[in-house]
Design an enzyme around this catalytic site. Structure first.
Site, PDB file in Angstrom:
ATOM      1  N   VAL A   1      33.262  29.862 -23.313  1.00  0.00           N
ATOM      2  CA  VAL A   1      33.462  31.138 -22.620  1.00  0.00           C
ATOM      3  C   VAL A   1      34.962  31.352 -22.468  1.00  0.00           C
ATOM      4  CG1 VAL A   1      33.014  32.452 -20.537  1.00  0.00           C
ATOM      5  CG2 VAL A   1      31.274  30.900 -21.435  1.00  0.00           C
TER       6      VAL A   1
ATOM      7  N   GLY B   1      26.169  20.883 -16.849  1.00  0.00           N
ATOM      8  CA  GLY B   1      26.343  19.633 -16.103  1.00  0.00           C
ATOM      9  C   GLY B   1      25.241  19.486 -15.064  1.00  0.00           C
ATOM     10  N   PHE B   2      25.480  18.655 -14.071  1.00  0.00           N
ATOM     11  CA  PHE B   2      24.463  18.427 -13.036  1.00  0.00           C
ATOM     12  C   PHE B   2      24.063  19.736 -12.355  1.00  0.00           C
ATOM     13  CE2 PHE B   2      26.244  14.024 -13.041  1.00  0.00           C
ATOM     14  CZ  PHE B   2      25.066  13.378 -13.343  1.00  0.00           C
TER      15      PHE B   2
ATOM     16  N   GLN C   1      25.958  14.727  -6.462  1.00  0.00           N
ATOM     17  CA  GLN C   1      24.992  15.169  -5.450  1.00  0.00           C
ATOM     18  C   GLN C   1      25.215  16.608  -4.954  1.00  0.00           C
ATOM     19  OE1 GLN C   1      22.086  14.495  -4.190  1.00  0.00           O
ATOM     20  NE2 GLN C   1      21.883  12.894  -5.719  1.00  0.00           N
TER      21      GLN C   1
ATOM     22  N   GLU D   1      35.168   1.156 -11.096  1.00  0.00           N
ATOM     23  CA  GLU D   1      34.102   0.679 -11.972  1.00  0.00           C
ATOM     24  C   GLU D   1      34.655   0.264 -13.329  1.00  0.00           C
ATOM     25  OE1 GLU D   1      31.108   3.845 -11.546  1.00  0.00           O
ATOM     26  OE2 GLU D   1      30.267   2.715  -9.870  1.00  0.00           O
TER      27      GLU D   1
END
Lengths: 425, 425
Positions: free
Chosen positions: A83, A17-18, A323, A174
């Site tokens: 995993v 992921g990020f 972030q 959204e």
């Protein structure tokens, strides 16, 4: 797993992921061997999943092959694996494709939908955390409208056209905005023989405002935008059950709907073996120190959604968003290199770059450190930032073309039931 | 099915492929009610399916919502349905969503993969006639390479990296070319820890040339292009069986492979009820006259792949390709309007617009009526024609962006296992 041992220390990252990708990029071309494990062969740009669900974007535009991100890095190995267990005594992982030794382990396994124990809701509701889930939701919405055409039972038809979204966070807001625009712009043209004005979109929010993590100005404006689009917002109400047709709440309020979207919360995706004293009950995350070391370990780290870096002013850790994940990944990259060079690690400091959400055409809310603004300019900022953070030139171009097209034509073309959710094709 | 009866005659079209869509468009804004039934809610641009399989294009770029194609046509109804039986006495259809009366029926149900009775091949091989099938093939190819990394058994590893394509028609040739380019340009970068030079691509062709329907010049040049790309072409060989690992043939030749793609033939997708004396054994198609009327009927028509319009110079009917389908759809549209106006129908005449196939970068073959050419110019013509025939401005733009990107970067970005074919994610 047949990955050659070299003289370099081996860093195993669980999750692309990020957080995991940011870390792997930092470690590229350094004197470490990096093994990244993920159950998908692609990285998902989760902030745009709702556009996949609502036919505005194609799934491949917001996904990117992990092998390609790190293809020029000679000491990088990717394996498609689940995993199953971590053995911190023997520095070993158990996966569905074999065992793997590590020198340093980084758990970046992200988060999953949290149903807070509501098993019936889990069974009947739709989630939107992965690309397959988003595609299932897209198919279900379209299938429901096709089905609505076939019934003469008014209640059943309305239930097929109603949407109940639980959770007024960015995902819920959204999605609700996108559905409202579809209702207004596309459904009347696509289904002329259906009274699509009857379609209703509800957001049910347990707290007293939507977009809780943002400023009150953003929250209020988002609510105004949504109401202008015809979305019904129910605050201070908790959903108690959903049986596939009826939503019950802790009030007298009930909703009949064939589509409940559960965006009410996430929890860390922890892995057996480091779930002992490090486990934080709230959010199911792993407690880490300021170096992202999991409590009780020197060589096991956690970053991103799965890590709870609890500080005095952040008793619940950082928000489970892109972030903090990216910044923790980058910082841990630097720290791992410092460890290897025999230098002391540096503590993580978070640069709050603000938050934003889009509600619809020309309607977004942006909170920056110094400026908070809403409306059309916020919407341009939102688009620019999302294009900028997408990985890959082609993805950016394709998303851009789609957005320009959707904007000019008031349209979303990807309304295709490629894999039916309800019935076989 | 609750479709209102009006004073207009009702034309029911089964299938939203090239033929069905061309017909529906002709009938739009005329004094007829058109009901189109399809088991998908989208039209598929089949000639580009192989690019979806090989990660060059996204599935949604070559699909188009049927409702959107005909959204401005007030007398048009679309229903997502499987037609189960046709009753030509009562002018009635039986479908999975109810019965439907018709005044005129048009069978445009297309074709499906023909395994010629090889049930084991049907079970273990991959087909490429629909978007879900193409996505399954894409997933399988990528999953096989991930798996090849895990085995130390050399035979097994090679089997996972080998591709056997049965059938040297346009589908087989275009797929082989795309795979060869992936082998050369992408696999070495994506799988540095795998000896991808061992990957082999075979085309097995029962006849004595590939691209049989095209000129001998095109066939020879395509063969030359493929061989330059490292594809092995085996002619005059028939595949007799495939057990999921070993391909046996009518010669001594055998192939070990985890991926057999069956592109050796198609057959008409006929529907119970008009399969009596009208059925042509060869190709499983419906015998039609020059007005596309199914043999024995005045008000039942068949167009496209499922129709066999047998003439003196075409004893097997027209080739099962897009052009005859589109032209028959358009012509039948005109004829239905003539019937309604009380005028006599006009017989179908085929305008042969030629044929083309692409093998790879700068490599295509084009047969036009007057000109036959091969190479880079043919490749541009191929791209232009395919972009032109794609439905929808957004699809054209997105495909164009992808092609330009793939050309400049020698890349194909959509190598994502969104829905694993072999194992659950």
């Amino acid at each position: 797993m047949n990955i050659p041992r070299t003289s370099y220390p081996r860093v195993v990252i669980i999750g692309g992921g990020f957080a995991g990708i940011a870390l792997a990029k930092k470690l590229s071309k350094q004197e470490v061997q990096v093994v990244l494990l993920d159950k998908h062969n692609y990285h998902t740009f989760q902030p745009l999943l709702y556009q996949v669900s609502t036919g505005g974007l194609e799934p491949d535009s917001i996904a990117y092959p992990i092998r390609k991100i790190l293809k020029d890095f000679p000491n990088f190995y990717f394996r498609l694996a689940h995993v199953q267990e971590i053995n911190t005594q023997k520095n070993k992982l158990k996966t569905d494709i074999g065992n793997l030794k590590f020198d340093y382990l980084v758990v970046a396994s992200g988060s999953q939908t949290n149903y807070f124990g509501h098993s019936e809701i889990e069974k009947y509701s739709m989630a939107m955390k992965t690309i397959p889930q988003s595609l299932n939701l897209r198919s279900l919405i379209l299938e429901n409208f096709e089905e609505a055409l076939l019934t003469s039972d008014l209640n059943e038809r309305n239930a097929l056209m109603n949407f109940v979204i639980v959770g007024g966070g960015p995902t819920g807001v959204e999605l609700a905005g996108a559905l409202a625009e579809i209702k207004k712009g596309i459904l009347p043209k696509d289904y002329p023989d259906l009274d699509t004005r009857m379609a209703q979109i509800h957001i049910i929010q347990a707290g007293d405002c939507i977009l809780k993590g943002m400023s009150s100005k953003a929250s209020e404006k988002a609510e105004e935008f949504l109401e202008k689009l015809g979305v019904n917002i129910w605050k201070n109400i908790r959903v108690t059950n959903y049986d596939g047709n009826m939503v019950t709440t802790n009030s007298d309020l009930t909703f009949e709907t064939a589509t409940l979207i559960w965006a009410a919360g996430v929890k860390g995706s922890i892995i057996k073996g480091v779930d002992g004293e490090a486990l934080v009950t709230r959010g199911n995350r792993l407690l880490v120190n300021e170096f992202n070391q999991v409590k009780g370990f020197n060589h096991v780290f956690a970053i991103g959604d799965v890590a709870a870096m609890v500080t005095a002013d952040r008793p619940n850790g950082f928000p489970m968003m892109a972030q903090p994940a990216i910044q923790q990944g980058e910082q841990l990259g630097n720290n791992l290199l410092r460890i290897i060079e025999g230098k002391p690690m540096k503590p993580f400091t978070y640069k709050d770059k603000g938050a934003m959400a889009t509600i619809g055409r020309n309607k977004a809310v942006v909170d920056l450190k110094r400026f908070k603004f809403q409306g059309i300019f916020a919407w341009y900022v939102w688009m620019f930032v999302h294009l900028f953070f997408l990985i890959g030139f082609r993805n950016r171009m394709v998303v851009f073309v789609n957005w320009v097209y959707n904007y000019i034509r008031f349209d979303r073309e990807a309304r295709l039931i490629i894999r039916p959710f309800k019935r076989k094709s």
